[in-house]
Design an enzyme around this catalytic site. Structure first.
Site, PDB file in Angstrom:
ATOM      1  N   THR A 203      -5.298   4.044 -10.241  1.00 52.99           N
ATOM      2  CA  THR A 203      -6.425   3.900  -9.291  1.00 52.99           C
ATOM      3  C   THR A 203      -7.634   4.906  -9.893  1.00 52.99           C
ATOM      4  O   THR A 203      -7.226   5.626 -10.608  1.00 52.99           O
ATOM      5  CB  THR A 203      -6.024   4.599  -8.065  1.00 52.99           C
ATOM      6  N   ARG A 231      -1.792  -5.568   3.069  1.00 57.98           N
ATOM      7  CA  ARG A 231      -1.483  -4.287   2.992  1.00 57.98           C
ATOM      8  C   ARG A 231      -2.690  -3.664   2.667  1.00 57.98           C
ATOM      9  O   ARG A 231      -3.436  -3.729   1.622  1.00 57.98           O
ATOM     10  CB  ARG A 231      -0.645  -4.016   2.042  1.00 57.98           C
ATOM     11  N   VAL A 232      -3.285  -2.560   3.528  1.00 52.73           N
ATOM     12  CA  VAL A 232      -4.515  -1.575   2.792  1.00 52.73           C
ATOM     13  C   VAL A 232      -3.940  -0.153   2.716  1.00 52.73           C
ATOM     14  O   VAL A 232      -3.062   0.300   3.431  1.00 52.73           O
ATOM     15  CB  VAL A 232      -5.399  -1.557   4.065  1.00 52.73           C
ATOM     16  N   GLY A 233      -4.188   0.352   1.681  1.00 56.16           N
ATOM     17  CA  GLY A 233      -3.814   1.574   1.280  1.00 56.16           C
ATOM     18  C   GLY A 233      -4.666   2.583   1.844  1.00 56.16           C
ATOM     19  O   GLY A 233      -5.691   2.418   2.468  1.00 56.16           O
ATOM     20  N   ASP A 234      -4.621   3.895   1.016  1.00 57.64           N
ATOM     21  CA  ASP A 234      -5.265   4.947   1.608  1.00 57.64           C
ATOM     22  C   ASP A 234      -6.813   5.070   0.956  1.00 57.64           C
ATOM     23  O   ASP A 234      -7.713   5.668   1.426  1.00 57.64           O
ATOM     24  CB  ASP A 234      -4.701   6.197   1.080  1.00 57.64           C
ATOM     25  N   THR A 254      -5.199   9.893  -5.386  1.00 58.33           N
ATOM     26  CA  THR A 254      -4.262   8.528  -5.923  1.00 58.33           C
ATOM     27  C   THR A 254      -2.911   8.852  -5.767  1.00 58.33           C
ATOM     28  O   THR A 254      -2.426   9.965  -5.716  1.00 58.33           O
ATOM     29  CB  THR A 254      -4.659   8.599  -7.398  1.00 58.33           C
ATOM     30  N   GLY A 255      -2.079   7.877  -5.223  1.00 57.03           N
ATOM     31  CA  GLY A 255      -0.768   8.199  -5.057  1.00 57.03           C
ATOM     32  C   GLY A 255      -0.145   7.108  -4.151  1.00 57.03           C
ATOM     33  O   GLY A 255      -0.701   6.146  -3.897  1.00 57.03           O
ATOM     34  N   GLY A 257      -0.026   5.385  -1.176  1.00 51.58           N
ATOM     35  CA  GLY A 257      -0.884   5.540  -0.037  1.00 51.58           C
ATOM     36  C   GLY A 257      -0.582   5.745   1.262  1.00 51.58           C
ATOM     37  O   GLY A 257      -1.149   6.422   2.028  1.00 51.58           O
TER      38      GLY A 257
HETATM   39  N1  ASP Z   1      -3.398   5.092  -3.516  1.00 50.25           N
HETATM   40  C1  ASP Z   1      -3.153   3.797  -3.923  1.00 50.25           C
HETATM   41  C2  ASP Z   1      -2.568   2.867  -2.771  1.00 50.25           C
HETATM   42  O1  ASP Z   1      -1.564   3.422  -2.209  1.00 50.25           O
HETATM   43  C3  ASP Z   1      -2.383   3.543  -5.148  1.00 50.25           C
HETATM   44  C4  ASP Z   1      -2.847   4.536  -6.463  1.00 50.25           C
HETATM   45  O2  ASP Z   1      -3.379   5.482  -5.985  1.00 50.25           O
HETATM   46  O3  ASP Z   1      -1.971   4.531  -7.447  1.00 50.25           O
HETATM   47  O4  ASP Z   1      -3.041   1.714  -2.700  1.00 50.25           O
END
Ligand code: ASP
Length: 336
Positions: A203, A231-234, A254-255, A257
């Site tokens: 990300t 699916r929607v992430g953070d 990032t991580g 989500g």
């Molecule tokens: N945070 C992102 C998500 O969950 C993924 C990532 O940061 O690697 O969509």
């Protein structure tokens, strides 16, 4: 430009001491850009020296592009947009070209941007044909009455605004397809090492502080490998993946989500700075190493304050990251 014109006007009209003071206050803003290219199980040895060099070169290029804009008196929004577009266009990162695959073998992209001066924000979720989702997020912020568009509607808005589109296959890369196939096989065989937090790298995000003292933050991603339909992430959620306010700080996350959403990570860090008077370092430390860690999530953040202080904090093994200001210019991949 306006700033320098007003300086000239001040030179004509103001006493020398007032001019010196105003020049000093401009000098005092330490223009800075901070970027990340994703957090994850990035232990030394994961990449070959050639791969490491390619990541480092692209991160450095993104820093240079953003910093050149800041040096030229450009805005923090322009600086982060330039840096993020470069990383979206690179197949190395999980954003734009090179995005990870959903469970159905597609690329669905999320992005958001926020202006610390006005707290205006824009976001898009689940787009499949937009070459640079960060540009669309900015378009939503600047040219719509809304903050977030999803799916079909986002693509329709992009068309209306004349944004560059791409065929879904543009986002395809062999290495992400291989990772997708491997993840699918692991999931089918119920292999425990196939936990979702292993399925994300790359990300991208950027923060900048410009010569006017304005902060901006942006984040762009393909999300997590094997994510389910819709699916929607953070990353597109203001307050979770992205936040910016000149009164506190700018953050890009990032991580994993789902955890970043439940903890509204980006807003929590800036709230700790604003309400509890914490440094960006202490606030990021608490949110990542206490709150996120205790809930079982993993990942990292970059944080930038209005005085140029920054933090790069993660509880994963590594995080692609870099900073450039008047005295520092470096990129890194692994933990200390
Ligand atoms: N945070 C992102 C998500 O969950 C993924 C990532 O940061 O690697 O969509």
């Amino acid at each position: 430009m306006l700033k320098y014109l007003s300086l000239i006007a001040a030179a004509v009209m103001a006493p020398a001491s007032a001019l010196a003071q105003s020049a000093n206050s401009i000098e005092a803003i330490p223009i800075t850009i901070v970027i990340h290219g994703g957090a994850g199980a990035l232990a030394p040895g994961r990449y070959t020296p050639e791969e490491e060099a390619a990541f480092q070169a692209k991160l450095a290029e993104a820093l240079d592009a953003g910093y050149a804009i800041l040096e030229g008196g450009g805005s923090s929004l322009d600086a982060i947009s330039a840096a993020i577009v470069l990383m979206e266009d690179s197949p190395l990162f999980n954003a734009g070209k090179g995005a990870v695959f959903t469970r159905d073998g597609k690329n669905e992209l999320d992005a958001s941007i926020m202006d610390g001066a006005t707290r205006n924000a824009g976001a898009v979720a689940g787009v499949t044909r937009i070459k640079n989702p960060i540009k669309l997020a900015r378009e939503v912020m600047e040219n719509s009455r809304h903050v977030m568009f999803a799916g079909e509607g986002a693509e329709k808005f992009a068309k209306e605004r004349g944004l560059e589109t791409a065929k879904p296959k543009y986002f395809f890369t062999n290495h992400r397809w291989r990772a997708y196939k491997e993840a699918l096989a692991k999931e089918k065989s119920r292999d425990e090492s196939a936990l979702p937090h292993d399925f994300k790298y790359g990300t991208v995000g950027a923060l900048a502080l410009d010569a006017n003292g304005n902060l901006a933050a942006g984040t762009s991603t393909g999300g997590m490998t094997l994510k389910r339909y819709g699916r929607v992430g953070d990353a597109p959620i203001i307050g979770a993946g992205t936040f910016a306010d000149n009164n506190s700080c700018a953050v890009s996350s990032t991580g994993w989500g789902e955890y970043f959403m439940r903890l509204t990570i980006a807003r929590d860090i800036c709230a700790q700075v604003e309400y509890a008077g914490k440094t960006v370092d202490d606030a990021a430390d608490d949110v990542i190493h206490n709150r996120l860690q205790n809930l079982g999530g993993d990942g990292g953040v970059i944080v930038l304050g209005p005085n140029g202080d920054y933090a790069m904090t993660f509880n994963s093994a590594g995080m692609f990251r870099g900073v450039k200001n008047a005295s520092e210019n470096w990129v890194a991949i692994y933990g200390e």
